[in-house]
Design an enzyme around this catalytic site. Structure first.
Site, PDB file in Angstrom:
ATOM      1  N   GLY A 131       4.566  -4.047   3.872  1.00 26.25           N
ATOM      2  CA  GLY A 131       4.819  -5.422   3.416  1.00 26.25           C
ATOM      3  C   GLY A 131       4.490  -6.483   4.460  1.00 26.25           C
ATOM      4  O   GLY A 131       3.765  -7.445   4.177  1.00 26.25           O
ATOM      5  N   GLY A 132       5.001  -6.311   5.673  1.00 24.62           N
ATOM      6  CA  GLY A 132       4.763  -7.295   6.741  1.00 24.62           C
ATOM      7  C   GLY A 132       3.285  -7.366   7.099  1.00 24.62           C
ATOM      8  O   GLY A 132       2.721  -8.458   7.253  1.00 24.62           O
ATOM      9  N   SER A 133       2.634  -6.204   7.214  1.00 26.03           N
ATOM     10  CA  SER A 133       1.206  -6.168   7.564  1.00 26.03           C
ATOM     11  C   SER A 133       0.376  -6.881   6.498  1.00 26.03           C
ATOM     12  O   SER A 133      -0.568  -7.618   6.804  1.00 26.03           O
ATOM     13  CB  SER A 133       0.708  -4.726   7.682  1.00 26.03           C
ATOM     14  OG  SER A 133       1.516  -3.996   8.559  1.00 26.03           O
ATOM     15  N   PRO A 166       9.681  -3.991  -1.030  1.00 29.45           N
ATOM     16  CA  PRO A 166      10.829  -3.572  -0.227  1.00 29.45           C
ATOM     17  C   PRO A 166      10.498  -3.609   1.277  1.00 29.45           C
ATOM     18  O   PRO A 166       9.382  -3.263   1.667  1.00 29.45           O
ATOM     19  CB  PRO A 166      11.100  -2.146  -0.710  1.00 29.45           C
ATOM     20  CG  PRO A 166      10.530  -2.104  -2.095  1.00 29.45           C
ATOM     21  CD  PRO A 166       9.329  -3.000  -2.064  1.00 29.45           C
ATOM     22  N   ALA A 211       9.977  -0.157   4.426  1.00 28.32           N
ATOM     23  CA  ALA A 211       9.976   0.908   3.418  1.00 28.32           C
ATOM     24  C   ALA A 211       8.743   1.799   3.495  1.00 28.32           C
ATOM     25  O   ALA A 211       8.553   2.682   2.663  1.00 28.32           O
ATOM     26  CB  ALA A 211      10.071   0.274   2.026  1.00 28.32           C
ATOM     27  N   GLY A 212       7.842   1.539   4.457  1.00 26.16           N
ATOM     28  CA  GLY A 212       6.604   2.325   4.543  1.00 26.16           C
ATOM     29  C   GLY A 212       5.540   1.826   3.573  1.00 26.16           C
ATOM     30  O   GLY A 212       4.568   2.520   3.286  1.00 26.16           O
ATOM     31  N   LEU A 213       5.722   0.589   3.062  1.00 22.15           N
ATOM     32  CA  LEU A 213       4.789   0.040   2.068  1.00 22.15           C
ATOM     33  C   LEU A 213       3.912  -1.070   2.660  1.00 22.15           C
ATOM     34  O   LEU A 213       3.150  -1.717   1.926  1.00 22.15           O
ATOM     35  CB  LEU A 213       5.567  -0.487   0.854  1.00 22.15           C
ATOM     36  CG  LEU A 213       6.376   0.577   0.095  1.00 22.15           C
ATOM     37  CD1 LEU A 213       7.286  -0.075  -0.940  1.00 22.15           C
ATOM     38  CD2 LEU A 213       5.451   1.596  -0.576  1.00 22.15           C
ATOM     39  N   LYS A 266       0.859  -1.205   0.000  1.00 19.40           N
ATOM     40  CA  LYS A 266       0.000   0.000   0.000  1.00 19.40           C
ATOM     41  C   LYS A 266       0.882   1.238   0.000  1.00 19.40           C
ATOM     42  O   LYS A 266       2.070   1.177   0.367  1.00 19.40           O
ATOM     43  CB  LYS A 266      -0.911   0.031   1.242  1.00 19.40           C
ATOM     44  CG  LYS A 266      -0.197  -0.048   2.614  1.00 19.40           C
ATOM     45  CD  LYS A 266       0.346   1.243   3.175  1.00 19.40           C
ATOM     46  CE  LYS A 266       1.132   1.057   4.459  1.00 19.40           C
ATOM     47  NZ  LYS A 266       1.962   2.156   4.883  1.00 19.40           N
ATOM     48  N   ASP A 309      -1.898  -1.592  10.361  1.00 21.26           N
ATOM     49  CA  ASP A 309      -2.197  -1.632   8.915  1.00 21.26           C
ATOM     50  C   ASP A 309      -2.880  -2.931   8.491  1.00 21.26           C
ATOM     51  O   ASP A 309      -3.363  -3.037   7.360  1.00 21.26           O
ATOM     52  CB  ASP A 309      -0.904  -1.499   8.099  1.00 21.26           C
ATOM     53  CG  ASP A 309      -0.272  -0.123   8.222  1.00 21.26           C
ATOM     54  OD1 ASP A 309      -0.957   0.800   8.737  1.00 21.26           O
ATOM     55  OD2 ASP A 309       0.891   0.024   7.825  1.00 21.26           O
TER      56      ASP A 309
HETATM   57  P1  ATP Z   1       4.524  -0.251   7.696  1.00 19.11           P
HETATM   58  O1  ATP Z   1       4.371   0.556   6.449  1.00 19.11           O
HETATM   59  O2  ATP Z   1       3.328  -1.121   8.013  1.00 19.11           O
HETATM   60  O3  ATP Z   1       5.024   0.533   8.872  1.00 19.11           O
HETATM   61  P2  ATP Z   1       6.942  -1.284   6.593  1.00 19.11           P
HETATM   62  O4  ATP Z   1       6.563  -1.552   5.189  1.00 19.11           O
HETATM   63  O5  ATP Z   1       7.659   0.003   6.865  1.00 19.11           O
HETATM   64  O6  ATP Z   1       5.635  -1.362   7.466  1.00 19.11           O
HETATM   65  P3  ATP Z   1       7.835  -4.019   6.837  1.00 19.11           P
HETATM   66  O7  ATP Z   1       8.308  -4.295   5.454  1.00 19.11           O
HETATM   67  O8  ATP Z   1       6.556  -4.616   7.270  1.00 19.11           O
HETATM   68  O9  ATP Z   1       7.824  -2.444   7.144  1.00 19.11           O
HETATM   69  O10 ATP Z   1       9.029  -4.460   7.830  1.00 19.11           O
HETATM   70  C1  ATP Z   1       9.168  -3.982   9.144  1.00 19.11           C
HETATM   71  C2  ATP Z   1       9.997  -4.964   9.970  1.00 19.11           C
HETATM   72  O11 ATP Z   1       9.234  -6.153  10.187  1.00 19.11           O
HETATM   73  C3  ATP Z   1      11.285  -5.395   9.293  1.00 19.11           C
HETATM   74  O12 ATP Z   1      12.345  -4.997  10.115  1.00 19.11           O
HETATM   75  C4  ATP Z   1      11.219  -6.908   9.181  1.00 19.11           C
HETATM   76  O13 ATP Z   1      12.397  -7.533   9.614  1.00 19.11           O
HETATM   77  C5  ATP Z   1      10.062  -7.325  10.091  1.00 19.11           C
HETATM   78  N1  ATP Z   1       9.191  -8.392   9.533  1.00 19.11           N
HETATM   79  C6  ATP Z   1       8.558  -9.351  10.244  1.00 19.11           C
HETATM   80  N2  ATP Z   1       7.809 -10.120   9.438  1.00 19.11           N
HETATM   81  C7  ATP Z   1       7.947  -9.662   8.183  1.00 19.11           C
HETATM   82  C8  ATP Z   1       7.404 -10.057   6.924  1.00 19.11           C
HETATM   83  N3  ATP Z   1       6.573 -11.082   6.791  1.00 19.11           N
HETATM   84  N4  ATP Z   1       7.756  -9.321   5.854  1.00 19.11           N
HETATM   85  C9  ATP Z   1       8.571  -8.252   5.995  1.00 19.11           C
HETATM   86  N5  ATP Z   1       9.135  -7.865   7.155  1.00 19.11           N
HETATM   87  C10 ATP Z   1       8.820  -8.552   8.255  1.00 19.11           C
END
Ligand code: ATP
Length: 290
Positions: free
Chosen positions: A101-103, A94, A97-99, A11, A136
């Site tokens: 991914g984990g959520s 990525p 990255a604020g995208l 997202k 998220d």
């Molecule tokens: P948001 O935008 O929701 O704040 P984000 O995109 O900035 O999240 P993510 O890619 O979700 O961040 O990664 C945040 C941290 O979560 C990373 O340091 C990673 O090691 C950890 N993590 C745990 N599970 C996962 C997963 N399934 N995919 C990616 N990162 C994960």
């Protein structure tokens, strides 16, 4: 059925306002989520017991720190007889990255587990579980292209998206910790009416649907840009460069560091992607509303 393949999209936050703080320290916010076509792939394969995560990305933990392991633990509490599962995760989004991914992975995992094992869990219970995993996650559970998130970002109202938009993501090779960005946020938050703000953001979605990006740009805002720019001045330089190249709408997504620009057509997105890649030597991704 003993296996299932799923796509787990990312997202961007087209708008993000911090409105205050809850007594537990969490921030009260309003955000406009928009799902994009950059997707991880997940494959779930039933096994007798336990969760085993397989992922080759160096920044993604495969142990109990993975957000899908947390989701499995929560599900197991609700369904003690839940079988095990092998999860094969191909990471394209990525990381940090604020995208989201984990959520997104956590939401896809929950939806996949419900389908694979025919779990008797309704939408509102699933949303509650998702909210416990991350603010998220409920947005991704709704499987809609666009939604407003309020409270912690976990109270979701789907919003129609009438026109497909194109995005150029400018990806940084340095991650940015969400908690560091929030810590740097000013304590003096201006008093804003949620109802007014919600109305304004809805107007911006109409501008976006009509390709009126200059008008949308006057409304849309990300309150986390200021603290993120202080932590990583390179993000602000990226935004400035994009503005210099004549892009009408460019913002940081979530807590950064990814910067995105919005376009009404693939042709315009591709042309900008070429120019910004040449100017900044950073990785860029062209994608669309999903
Ligand atoms: P948001 O935008 O929701 O704040 P984000 O995109 O900035 O999240 P993510 O890619 O979700 O961040 O990664 C945040 C941290 O979560 C990373 O340091 C990673 O090691 C950890 N993590 C745990 N599970 C996962 C997963 N399934 N995919 C990616 N990162 C994960």
């Amino acid at each position: 059925m003993n296996s299932l393949s799923l796509r787990s999209p990312a997202k961007v936050n087209l708008d993000l306002r911090i409105l205050g703080r809850y007594p537990d320290g969490y921030h009260r916010l309003l955000t406009l989520f928009h799902r994009i076509s950059v997707c991880d792939s997940l494959r779930l394969v039933a096994r007798r017991e336990a969760l085993v995560i397989h992922c080759r990305h160096p920044a993604v933990p495969c142990d109990e720190r993975n957000i899908m392991a947390k989701a499995y633990r929560l599900l197991k509490k609700c369904f003690p007889e839940l079988p095990g599962v092998d999860v094969y995760l191909k990471k394209v989004i990525p990381v940090a990255a604020g995208l989201g991914g984990g959520s997104g992975n956590a939401a896809a995992f929950l939806l996949g587990m419900k389908k694979l094992f025919r779990l008797k869990i309704n939408r509102s219970e699933l949303m509650k579980l998702g909210g416990r995993l991350g603010a998220d996650v409920p947005f991704f559970l709704t499987e809609t292209t666009q939604a407003l998130g309020t409270c912690r970002g976990d109270k979701i109202k789907s919003l129609q998206c009438h026109a497909k938009k194109w995005f150029v993501l400018i990806v940084s090779d340095r991650g940015l910790s969400t908690s560091d960005v929030y810590r740097k946020l000013s304590r003096h938050l201006p008093a804003v009416s949620l109802t007014k703000l919600e109305r304004t953001v809805r107007i911006a979605t109409h501008f976006l649907d009509s390709g009126m990006l200059v008008e949308a740009d006057k409304i849309l805002k990300n309150d986390l840009e200021k603290p993120a720019f202080q932590l990583q001045p390179a993000i602000q330089n990226t935004v400035r460069k994009a503005v210099d190249l004549g892009v009408p709408l460019v913002r940081m997504s979530g807590s950064g560091p990814t910067v995105f620009a919005v376009f009404p057509s693939l042709k315009e997105a591709r042309a900008f992607a070429r120019r910004i890649k040449h100017a900044l030597k950073q990785k860029v991704i062209v994608c669309h509303s999903y």
